[in-house]
Scaffold this active site. Sequence first.
Site, PDB file in Angstrom:
ATOM      1  CG  HIS A 336      10.811  -8.459   0.127  1.00 28.80           C
ATOM      2  ND1 HIS A 336      10.535  -7.535   1.105  1.00 28.80           N
ATOM      3  CD2 HIS A 336      11.165  -9.666   0.828  1.00 28.80           C
ATOM      4  CE1 HIS A 336      11.253  -8.048   2.203  1.00 28.80           C
ATOM      5  NE2 HIS A 336      11.519  -9.484   2.230  1.00 28.80           N
ATOM      6  CE  LYS A 534      11.499   0.819  -7.267  1.00 29.07           C
ATOM      7  NZ  LYS A 534      11.049   0.832  -5.978  1.00 29.07           N
TER       8      LYS A 534
END
Length: 792
Positions: A336, A534
């Site tokens: 991931h 992010k």
Amino acid sequence: ESGERKAKVEKMFGFMDAFLKNDSFSLQKDILDHVEYTVARSRFIFDDFEAYQGLSYSVRDRLIERWHDTHRYFKKKDPKRLYFLSLEFLMGRSLSNSVINLGIRDQYADALNQLGFEFEVVAEQEGDAALGNGGLARLCACQMDSLATLDYPAWGYGLRYQYGLFRQIILDGFQLEEPDYWLNFGNPWEIERVHVSYPVKFYGTVEEEGIQGQTIKVWIPGETVEAVAYDNPIPGYGTRNAINLRLWAAKPSDQYDMESYNTGDYINAIMDRQKAETISNVLYPDDRSYQVALQINDTHPSLAIAEVMRVLVDEEHLDWSRAWDITSRVFSFTTHTVHVEALEKIPVDLLGNLLPRHLQIIYEINYKFMEELKSMIGQDYDRLSRMSIVEEGAVKSIRMANLSIVCCQIVNGVSKVHLDLLKERVFKDFYELWPQKFQYKTNGVTQRRWVVVSNPNLSSLISKWLGTESWIRNVDLLAGLRQHVSDPDLQREWKMVKKVNKARLAEYIETLSGIKVSLDAMFDVQIKRIHEYKRQLLNILGIIHRYDCIKNMETSDRRKVVPRVCIIGGKAAPGYDIAKKIIKLCHVVAEKINNDADIGDLLKLVFIPDYNVSVAELVIPGSDLSQHLSTAGHEASGTGSMKFLMNGCLLLATADGAIVEIMEEVGADNMFLFGAKVNEVPALREKGASLKAPLQFLRVVRMVRDGYFGFKDYFKSLCDTLEDGKDFYLLGYDFASYLEAQAAADRTFVDPEKWIHMSILSTAGSGKFSSDKTIEEYAKHTWGIEPCKCPF
Ligand code: Z15
């Protein structure tokens, strides 16, 4: 005897198709019975929480019934099964999801009404099961829903943490962590299986024993802990199938330290036993930790590889090559991450101490792999050492990803871009060796939870316009909305639904923070774990810029400003200093803006505390715009974007992870895209300090640095990360195009018809991002399993 009992029971009850009836009277009686006999409250006097408990136990009975039927059927048909291992499952609440999947929500709502309660209010009583951190964990939960719905014979396996992910408390704008006592009020959704338990061994030594002229290895463990099963039924939608999520809790074993008892040290022996329970005590709260730790990360099935080898070789006495053949065919591996630093490594010393036999097995696997590799690539020692499962160096460690790749026939990425990065960077050497191993399956989310449960109004609207509810199982049908996109009736109804959802969110914001927000403003949302890559900081700097612009505007120009409610939510890992500073910055900026009478409704900033699955279910349907700002090349996939897309929220995003595929599905002109591209990022970084940030950027960073919002010293280290040459995540470089994308969003918002149009097309184009699709791909191309549908 059991045959006799079966005959007797069948004679008494055989005329019923199921023991439990779903008419209003039966449901009311079941709820009351559980209130009285399970919860032990009076059936005449009970509150919302007790109603929730009674209701949940009665739903659980129905789940158990299906669970039994499904497992009996699986046993009879005996298809190939899937065992899905994950250390994290972020399930959230179960009640609404269960009754919707069972197809009896309205019946229950009616039954509750008859008893004087309201379904929504009662459902709100449930706490979240937060046995996970973020994307990876929620993905597993969505995939369980799809596995059940698509009738696959699957089991989930995980850990039953006593404490889930910490609760986030905000005090004076700072994040504090509180334990999540999620089991304190009971958990109606699990079934404790005291008799299903296995010893799990640790420590000790490996000895050699001669048996019939052969030496075999025998592991004499030092400690044993008992793993006890807790089963959590997962109902499919539109099917009788209910599969099982089995979570293990660690308990002290009976054999535990018998010696201490015998030597009379009774109290200490008892105290020692508690140590065993700490294994499943608490979820590790670090999302994608860069530290070395045993129980986290997406490579964790790799220890299972060594365990399966151990069982086959040491306990079943298979020879090595036969055992390896089996092991390498049963495991598959999904990674991931794109961050090499995030790949899990276990120090050899630690592993050798804790699991000495497993370490030996890993060494053996590596030895054989290295021999094979030498025969293929010759004496290229650099490459050999890069690919080795064992990393030499200051701290000798085991590279769990290398172990997984060597063992598994298939290595999956989670988006197209992610696979490219795996091939070109992270696992380049392995890709060149075994190109056929590498695949990707685009992540997806379940439309059951993320539309049907969380956005019932939109759900009914979609069904009405498609003329069917079948999209809940067959998500391709959503594309049918495209043909109605210009219909003014649909547009009007679509807008109404959004407005109602926004009102619900506004109410929530007001109760949380006392801030009143205008429903005419654009609700602009960024909710996810707080992480530098992010770039929540980019969002906040953009908000400061917006504030600064409004302040410096002629009053007459202010009429042209599109009012915004900026909403940010997310948890920072407790030890992640910079992330915590970002949360504080958000609060001080909010404080300033929200109390500036000059600004009024033109701009509001709200931080939603304790972001979790239930909060997401409330926020997503009520947002107009959502932001996904990761520096290109950092988000393996991202799944939040998919939830917003399905709910008709427009995306403002970089071309990273799954966004690239979303662009292909809904069209780049239906989104607001910005920023450097994946392949541009390395060269930009190379430019270092010569890559100059634009003036607008320097100005807003300066405001923070100079203490315009207070806490000057505290924010210094945060501002330092943005200096030319240090700005690893390229906030400065991307700032100008970010502002342009924001301006484009503003221009579109003042054209409601256009906005609604884009919104409808977003939902219509979201079909590819259902976890049903992902699971079908995995079933066909990785696992080789077939549906096994239990007859009704
Ligand atoms: C996590 O939530 C993800 C990756 C990790 O390596 C860890 Cl430890 C936790 C996320 C990715 O960041 C996200 O991009 C992806 O969508 C998600 O896994 C599911 O694949």
